[in-house]
Motif scaffolding. Structure first.
Motif, mmCIF file in Angstrom:
data_model
loop_
_atom_site.group_PDB
_atom_site.id
_atom_site.type_symbol
_atom_site.label_atom_id
_atom_site.label_comp_id
_atom_site.label_asym_id
_atom_site.label_seq_id
_atom_site.Cartn_x
_atom_site.Cartn_y
_atom_site.Cartn_z
ATOM 1 N N TYR A 180 0.844 -1.180 0.000
ATOM 2 C CA TYR A 180 0.000 0.000 0.000
ATOM 3 C C TYR A 180 0.887 1.241 0.000
ATOM 4 C CZ TYR A 180 -4.122 -2.748 1.432
ATOM 5 O OH TYR A 180 -5.166 -3.651 1.489
ATOM 6 N N GLN A 189 0.618 5.350 1.320
ATOM 7 C CA GLN A 189 -0.169 6.249 2.154
ATOM 8 C C GLN A 189 0.193 7.682 1.826
ATOM 9 O OE1 GLN A 189 0.517 6.095 6.407
ATOM 10 N NE2 GLN A 189 -1.478 6.975 6.847
ATOM 11 N N HIS A 241 -5.501 10.807 1.213
ATOM 12 C CA HIS A 241 -5.899 9.635 0.418
ATOM 13 C C HIS A 241 -5.964 8.351 1.236
ATOM 14 C CE1 HIS A 241 -5.873 11.480 -3.597
ATOM 15 N NE2 HIS A 241 -4.866 12.200 -3.172
ATOM 16 N N GLY A 242 -5.496 8.382 2.451
ATOM 17 C CA GLY A 242 -5.450 7.146 3.216
ATOM 18 C C GLY A 242 -4.472 6.163 2.600
ATOM 19 N N LEU A 243 -4.777 4.887 2.695
ATOM 20 C CA LEU A 243 -3.927 3.844 2.128
ATOM 21 C C LEU A 243 -4.578 3.302 0.869
ATOM 22 C CD1 LEU A 243 -3.369 3.680 5.388
ATOM 23 C CD2 LEU A 243 -2.128 1.625 4.710
ATOM 24 N N LEU A 255 -4.102 0.464 -2.369
ATOM 25 C CA LEU A 255 -3.451 -0.794 -2.717
ATOM 26 C C LEU A 255 -2.702 -0.663 -4.030
ATOM 27 C CD1 LEU A 255 -3.162 -3.803 -1.906
ATOM 28 C CD2 LEU A 255 -5.246 -4.222 -3.230
#
Lengths: 115, 114
Positions: free
Chosen positions: B35, B37, B41-43, B45
């Motif tokens: 992932y 980060q 955007h957060g995490l 994949l």
């Protein structure tokens, strides 16, 4: 498409106050839901998870979350916040197919704690 | 004790260079994930693998590649680093058949592309 929304980017609470972090999901089937916490400069730690059964889930560090299918929500709560709870919190839904799957994360909510 | 380790912890590289980030786990997990980060955007994949010789693209796979030659390792390669790939990269693993459950995360690699 599966997605997770965390409406609050940043929340500040006073130490000892209660906390609720919001999470809404979009998923076609029965969702598998998770909350993770990330302390500054650290990896992610699982707080709790839901996949069936009781809709109120207990986790570590005194956290709990409630699954509400009618609202597509999985909000995280804690009755009394400690300064050490300051961190970033991520809600995630499990994108599960057959016996495999992966996690889809929300954008996170940063929690600050005032003394 | 079993663990998942990422190396290096921090790296600075130049635009256009090839970069490889290492992920090694001793859990004997079949599933491994990468992932990235980013703020806001957060995490997301990048790539994942469900076993040796198996690799799959995730949401943001352009510009990245992985290969899985053994159970323990899933190196992530940036073919030609770009400034947009400046990010924190997390590797994770989980046991076979557990789907999204049983994830264990590494501590992350902070990559800066200048």
């Amino acid at each position: 498409a599966q997605s997770v929304t965390q409406p609050d980017i940043h929340i500040t609470v006073s130490e000892g106050a209660s906390l609720e972090l919001r999470c809404n999901y979009s998923y076609g089937a029965t969702p598998y839901l998770f909350w993770y916490v990330q302390s500054p400069g650290q990896g992610l730690q699982l707080l709790l998870k839901y996949f069936s059964g009781d809709t109120l889930v207990q986790g570590i560090k005194g956290f709990e979350a409630e699954f509400k299918r009618s609202q597509s929500s999985f909000n995280l709560r804690k009755p009394s916040v400690h300064w050490s709870d300051a961190a970033e919190y991520f809600c995630a839904v499990g994108d599960y197919g057959g016996s495999q799957g992966n996690l889809i994360f929300g954008k996170g909510t940063k929690l600050s704690v005032k003394p | 004790d079993a663990e998942i380790t990422q190396s290096p912890r921090h790296k600075i590289t130049e635009t256009g260079r090839q970069v490889t980030l290492a992920c090694h786990q001793t859990w004997n997990h079949n599933n491994m994930f990468w992932y990235r980060q980013d703020l806001g955007h957060g995490l997301r994949l990048i790539h994942y693998s469900y076993g040796v010789q198996d690799t799959n693209k995730g949401e943001v796979s352009d510009g990245y590649s992985v290969s899985r030659s053994n159970t323990e390792d899933l190196p992530l390669t940036l073919e030609s680093a770009a400034s947009s790939q400046t990010s924190v990269y997390f590797c994770a693993s989980s046991p076979a058949g557990t789907g999204p459950f049983g994830y264990t995360f590494g501590s992350g690699t902070r990559l800066t592309v200048v």
